[in-house]
Design an enzyme around this catalytic site. Structure first.
Site, PDB file in Angstrom:
ATOM      1  N   ASN A   1       0.823  -1.208   0.000  1.00  0.00           N
ATOM      2  CA  ASN A   1       0.000   0.000   0.000  1.00  0.00           C
ATOM      3  C   ASN A   1       0.858   1.259   0.000  1.00  0.00           C
ATOM      4  O   ASN A   1       0.854   2.021  -0.955  1.00  0.00           O
ATOM      5  CB  ASN A   1      -0.945  -0.001   1.206  1.00  0.00           C
ATOM      6  CG  ASN A   1      -1.986   1.105   1.118  1.00  0.00           C
ATOM      7  OD1 ASN A   1      -2.974   0.976   0.423  1.00  0.00           O
ATOM      8  ND2 ASN A   1      -1.743   2.216   1.813  1.00  0.00           N
ATOM      9  N   ASP A   2       1.604   1.469   1.076  1.00  0.00           N
ATOM     10  CA  ASP A   2       2.344   2.720   1.230  1.00  0.00           C
ATOM     11  C   ASP A   2       3.395   2.917   0.145  1.00  0.00           C
ATOM     12  O   ASP A   2       3.672   4.057  -0.240  1.00  0.00           O
ATOM     13  CB  ASP A   2       3.014   2.763   2.607  1.00  0.00           C
ATOM     14  CG  ASP A   2       2.002   2.656   3.738  1.00  0.00           C
ATOM     15  OD1 ASP A   2       0.911   3.244   3.605  1.00  0.00           O
ATOM     16  OD2 ASP A   2       2.287   1.966   4.729  1.00  0.00           O
ATOM     17  N   VAL A   3       3.979   1.830  -0.364  1.00  0.00           N
ATOM     18  CA  VAL A   3       5.077   1.961  -1.326  1.00  0.00           C
ATOM     19  C   VAL A   3       4.587   2.371  -2.707  1.00  0.00           C
ATOM     20  O   VAL A   3       5.388   2.630  -3.599  1.00  0.00           O
ATOM     21  CB  VAL A   3       5.885   0.651  -1.421  1.00  0.00           C
ATOM     22  CG1 VAL A   3       6.553   0.342  -0.100  1.00  0.00           C
ATOM     23  CG2 VAL A   3       5.014  -0.509  -1.883  1.00  0.00           C
TER      24      VAL A   3
ATOM     25  N   ALA B   1       1.612   2.766   7.307  1.00  0.00           N
ATOM     26  CA  ALA B   1       1.736   4.181   7.659  1.00  0.00           C
ATOM     27  C   ALA B   1       0.419   4.768   8.150  1.00  0.00           C
ATOM     28  O   ALA B   1       0.393   5.873   8.679  1.00  0.00           O
ATOM     29  CB  ALA B   1       2.235   4.984   6.459  1.00  0.00           C
TER      30      ALA B   1
END
Length: 472
Positions: free
Chosen positions: A398-400, A439
Site C-alpha cells: 500500500n504505502d510503497v 503508515a
C-alpha cells in the site's frame, strides 16, 4: 596473554566473517556466505574450551549454550516470515544485553585486579588505563540502550503494545536528562570506577533505550531496528577491545558498519533523515497516520474480471508487500506469473527498498517460492517502465505505491520515494479490506478510475485468479 596460535585462529575466523558478509551481498552466494559465517562463529565459541587452562563455571556455560541453541533452532524453524523483523529485534537485543553484562563483569574483574595491585603497596600502578574504562562504559551504556530499545520494537511489531508513537509531556526533558546522566556516569566510570556506578550506568541505559524507541511508530520501526543493530555491533567491538579479543573486535565492527549503512539507506528510501525518524513524533512527523478504514466508494471486481485484464496484457508488473507474506501466498503468485509467462506476457516483480517490515523481506519471501532472481527488479530500475505497463498487480502492498508521497505535503510519508504504479494503464489492488497500510494513511490510488480492487485473502484470491487465467 593468548597463545599466538589462538590469535591466528581468531584472525582466520574474523576473515570468515568478512567473507560471509561479502557472500550475503548476492543471492547466488548468500547460502555459502551464511555457512561460512556460522562455521567461523562455532570455531570462535569453541576455542576458549581448548586453550584456557582454568575455565570457570563450565557447567553453567554449557547449560547456557544448550538453552541458546535450543531456542535458536526452535525460533528458526517455527517463526513465520511475517515475524522475521520481530525475531531480528529480539536477537539484536540479546546481543546488546549480553555485551552490557559481559562489560559489567569485566569491570568488576578490573576493579579486583586494581585493588590487589594497590594492596601490594609501592608506587601507584594503573593496570588498565583510561581508554579501557571508557570502552567498558560505552559497552555498558550502549548495550543496555540496544537491549531495552529492541524489546520495545519487538513489542510494537508483535502488537503487544500500540505501534503508534508514544509521547507524553516532559518526554524531551526526561530524554535529555537520561542522556546527560549516562554521560556523567560514563565519565565517573573512567575517573573513579565502581561496580555501583557501572550498575547505575546500565539502568540509565535501559531507561534511555525505552524512551528512544517509544516515540517511534509506523514504518519507522524497522529502521530503528537496524539502528539498534548497529549499536549492538559497536558495543561488541568495544567489548572485544576490553577483552583483547580480535574476533569480537572485527565481528562487532562489521555489524556496526553494515547496520549504520543499512540505517542510512533505509532512511533515504523513506525520504527522511535518521534524526527525523527518531524524534519526528515530538513535532508530529512520524510515518503513522490515523489508521481509519475509508468508506469512500471504489471499483471492485471478481477474479474472472481481473483474469481478463491480466490474460490479455503484454506487460505486467507485480508489486508485493507485507500482505503477501501474511497470507503466505508467494507460491501461488509464482505459479500465476509462470502461467502468464507461458501466454507470452512479460512479468517482473517491483521491489521497494522498505516493502514488508525489513530490507530484503520481499526478496527472501519470493526466493522461498523459487522466483528467478532476474525477475526481481529494484525500484530505481523499474520505475521508468510503469508508464508502458498494461497492468500493475499490487499484492498486499500500500504505502510503497501511495501517490501522497509525491503530491501531499504534510502527509506522514511525504518525500518517500515510491513505485510509480499510478503511471500504469490499469492497477489492480488485492486487499482484505479498505484499512490503510502500515503508515496508517489513505491511498488515493485506490479511488483512481483506472484502479480495480479484488477483495479477499491474498492466497485464496490468487488461487481463484490462477484458475480463471488458466480457463481463458
Amino acid at each position: 596473554m593468548m597463545p599466538t596460535w589462538v590469535q591466528v585462529v581468531y584472525l582466520i575466523c574474523a576473515v570468515g566473517f568478512i567473507l560471509a558478509l561479502k557472500g550475503l551481498s548476492g543471492p547466488k552466494t548468500a547460502r555459502r556466505g551464511n555457512l561460512i559465517g556460522a562455521a567461523a562463529a562455532v570455531v570462535g565459541c569453541a576455542l576458549p574450551f581448548i586453550y584456557v587452562d582454568h575455565l570457570e563455571h563450565v557447567p553453567l556455560i554449557l547449560g547456557a549454550i544448550a538453552v541458546g541453541t535450543a531456542g535458536g533452532v526452535f525460533g528458526a524453524r517455527k517463526v513465520q516470515m511475517t515475524q522475521m523483523p520481530q525475531m531480528v529485534a529480539l536477537f539484536n537485543g540479546v546481543g546488546g544485553g549480553a555485551a552490557a553484562l559481559v562489560a559489567l563483569l569485566e569491570l568488576n574483574h578490573m576493579l579486583d585486579v586494581q585493588a590487589a595491585l594497590d594492596a601490594l603497596g609501592g608506587p601507584q600502578v594503573d593496570a588498565y588505563g583510561w581508554f579501557v574504562y571508557a570502552a567498558t562504559a560505552f559497552t555498558i551504556f550502549v548495550g543496555s540502550v540496544s537491549f531495552a530499545g529492541s524489546l520495545i520494537t519487538f513489542a510494537k511489531l508483535q502488537e503487544l503494545m500500540t505501534s503508534r508513537p508514544v509521547v507524553f509531556p516532559g518526554l524531551p526533558v526526561a530524554f535529555g536528562g537520561l542522556l546527560l546522566g549516562g554521560i556523567v556516569l560514563s565519565v565517573l566510570t573512567v575517573t573513579s570506577a565502581s561496580i555501583g556506578i557501572g550498575i547505575g550506568l546500565c539502568l540509565v541505559g535501559l531507561l534511555f533505550g525505552v524512551l528512544l524507541v517509544l516515540p517511534v511508530g509506523g514504518a519507522d520501526v524497522p529502521i530503528v531496528i537496524s539502528l539498534l543493530n548497529a549499536f549492538t555491533g559497536l558495543t561488541v567491538a568495544a567489548g572485544g577491545y576490553v577483552l583483547s579479543n580480535t574476533l569480537l573486535l572485527v565481528g562487532g565492527t562489521l555489524v556496526g558498519a553494515s547496520g549504520t549503512f543499512l540505517t542510512l539507506l533505509m532512511a533515504r528510501a523513506m525520504g527522511r533523515s535518521v534524526a527525523n525518524i527518531l524524534f519526528g513524533a515530538l513535532k508530529g512527523g512520524s510515518t503513522l497516520g490515523a489508521g481509519v478504514a475509508s468508506d469512500r466508494p471504489v471499483r471492485s471486481a471478481g477474479p474472472e474480471d481481473v483474469a481478463i485484464l491480466l490474460g490479455y496484457a503484454d506487460r505486467v508488473i507485480i508489486v508485493p508487500g507485507y500482505g503477501l507474506a501474511v497470507a503466505q501466498a508467494q507460491h501461488t503468485l509464482r505459479e500465476l506469473v509462470d502461467v502468464l509467462g507461458e501466454r507470452g506476457t512479460k512479468v517482473d516483480y517491483a521491489i521497494h527498498p522498505v516493502a514488508g517490515r525489513m530490507p530484503g523481506h520481499m526478496n527472501v519471501l519470493l526466493a522461498e517460492a523459487q522466483v528467478p532472481y532476474e525477475q526481481l527488479v529494484e525500484m530505481d530500475h523499474i520505475n521508468g517502465e510503469f508508464k508502458n505497463t498494461d497492468v500493475v498487480l499490487v499484492v498486499g502492498a500500500n504505502d510503497v505505491v501511495n501517490p501522497a508521497a509525491k503530491t501531499t505535503p504534510g502527509a506522514p510519508i511525504y518525500g518517500m520515494p515510491i513505485l510509480n504504479a499510478d503511471e500504469a494503464k490499469q492497477v489492480v489492488f488485492m486487499k482484505r479490506s479498505m484499512r490503510p497500510g502500515f503508515a496508517g494513511i489513505e491511498n488515493e490510488l485506490l479511488f483512481d478510475p483506472k484502479t480495480t480492487l479484488l477483495f479477499g485473502d491474498a492466497k485464496e484470491s490468487l488461487g481463484k485468479l490462477l484458475n480463471a487465467v488458466k480457463a481463458l
